[in-house]
Scaffold this active site. Sequence first.
Site, PDB file in Angstrom:
ATOM      1  N   ASP A 140    -104.374  35.832  50.834  1.00 56.28           N
ATOM      2  CA  ASP A 140    -103.217  35.908  51.729  1.00 56.28           C
ATOM      3  C   ASP A 140    -103.532  35.333  53.102  1.00 56.28           C
ATOM      4  O   ASP A 140    -102.640  35.180  53.935  1.00 56.28           O
ATOM      5  CB  ASP A 140    -102.738  37.358  51.855  1.00 56.28           C
ATOM      6  CG  ASP A 140    -101.307  37.471  52.360  1.00 56.28           C
ATOM      7  OD1 ASP A 140    -100.501  36.564  52.071  1.00 56.28           O
ATOM      8  OD2 ASP A 140    -100.981  38.459  53.047  1.00 56.28           O
TER       9      ASP A 140
ATOM     10  N   SER B 202     -94.440  37.262  54.246  1.00 57.01           N
ATOM     11  CA  SER B 202     -94.581  36.850  52.850  1.00 57.01           C
ATOM     12  C   SER B 202     -93.439  37.436  52.029  1.00 57.01           C
ATOM     13  O   SER B 202     -93.058  38.591  52.216  1.00 57.01           O
ATOM     14  CB  SER B 202     -95.919  37.336  52.284  1.00 57.01           C
ATOM     15  OG  SER B 202     -96.996  36.822  53.035  1.00 57.01           O
TER      16      SER B 202
ATOM     17  N   GLN C 199     -97.274  30.975  46.945  1.00 56.24           N
ATOM     18  CA  GLN C 199     -96.596  31.953  47.792  1.00 56.24           C
ATOM     19  C   GLN C 199     -95.423  31.294  48.512  1.00 56.24           C
ATOM     20  O   GLN C 199     -95.528  30.156  48.973  1.00 56.24           O
ATOM     21  CB  GLN C 199     -97.545  32.526  48.846  1.00 56.24           C
ATOM     22  CG  GLN C 199     -96.919  33.614  49.717  1.00 56.24           C
ATOM     23  CD  GLN C 199     -97.819  34.021  50.871  1.00 56.24           C
ATOM     24  OE1 GLN C 199     -97.862  33.340  51.886  1.00 56.24           O
ATOM     25  NE2 GLN C 199     -98.547  35.123  50.702  1.00 56.24           N
TER      26      GLN C 199
END
Length: 302
Positions: free
Chosen positions: A216, A240, A290
């Site tokens: 991440d 996110s 993502q």
Amino acid sequence: MNAKTPDPQRLVDGLVKLLTVERTAEDSFMGREQPNGIGRVFGGQVIAQALQAAQATAPEGLEAHSLHAFFLRGGQEGIAIDYDTARDFDGRSFANRRVVASQEGTPILNLTASFQRPEEGLEHQDAIMPDVEPPEELKSDMEMRRRMVEKAGDRMTEQQRNLVLRPRPIEMRTIDRLHWMNSEPKEPRAHTWFKTVAPLSDDTAMHRAIIAYASDYTLLGTSALPHGLSWMRGELVGASLDHTIWFHRPARADEWLLYATQSPWSGSGRGMNHGRIFNQKGQLVASVAQEGMMRKRKKKAT
């Protein structure tokens, strides 16, 4: 080692403790809080803890090969996170687990993980590891953070300085200039080496959890590069939205891994990002995708 230089092993032990979820019922777990955490919980922490909850209920001998997570709300530091796991499928070769992460009864993330019994199979790899400088020839990102703080001077608050300079259990060494290092538009690609600052045990589930945690980092910021804007400078608002990882082969999180990220698109207040993680042999160990919210911060009316 002075008080300003934390013991690397203690930092890594703290990360392992953070990502070790506590069982509260047969299929329910509690995730610890980040010590001295401020504001919103780091998304990688929630993903890694949810994966650990799923791994704790997986059939013996099966290993996680993919996870798909959706962020529903931002988690808040200082509040424990509960993880409720559903055993949706158990087969001879594959199994599936569904996890809901909640704070005070409110869901903040949904995650589905798939598991497979290791087996031999047809192999190919068309992803070529980027030809970049080895980590030994690069300075750590922490050195660049210190320079940034010095350059910013009084423009940064004490809280901002503490957050930027907080000791981290994962060392990162960046080949390119990330969004917080650069204010000029550039190609939406970045390459960063990472590993824990001290050795880990041989617990393969923990290595996967830490790689998920680290995945991440830097990812959403790749979609900001063509615009020359940064969250750290207060120019963007973001979060996110979803996060997917495919684990292709075992890898150690305490050995250098290259995270190559690129963003094929941004628009409609969102940014799309892809990532590939390689070991130093050039083997692709994981793929990541993502999408995140990315909006230019509006100036407050005076």
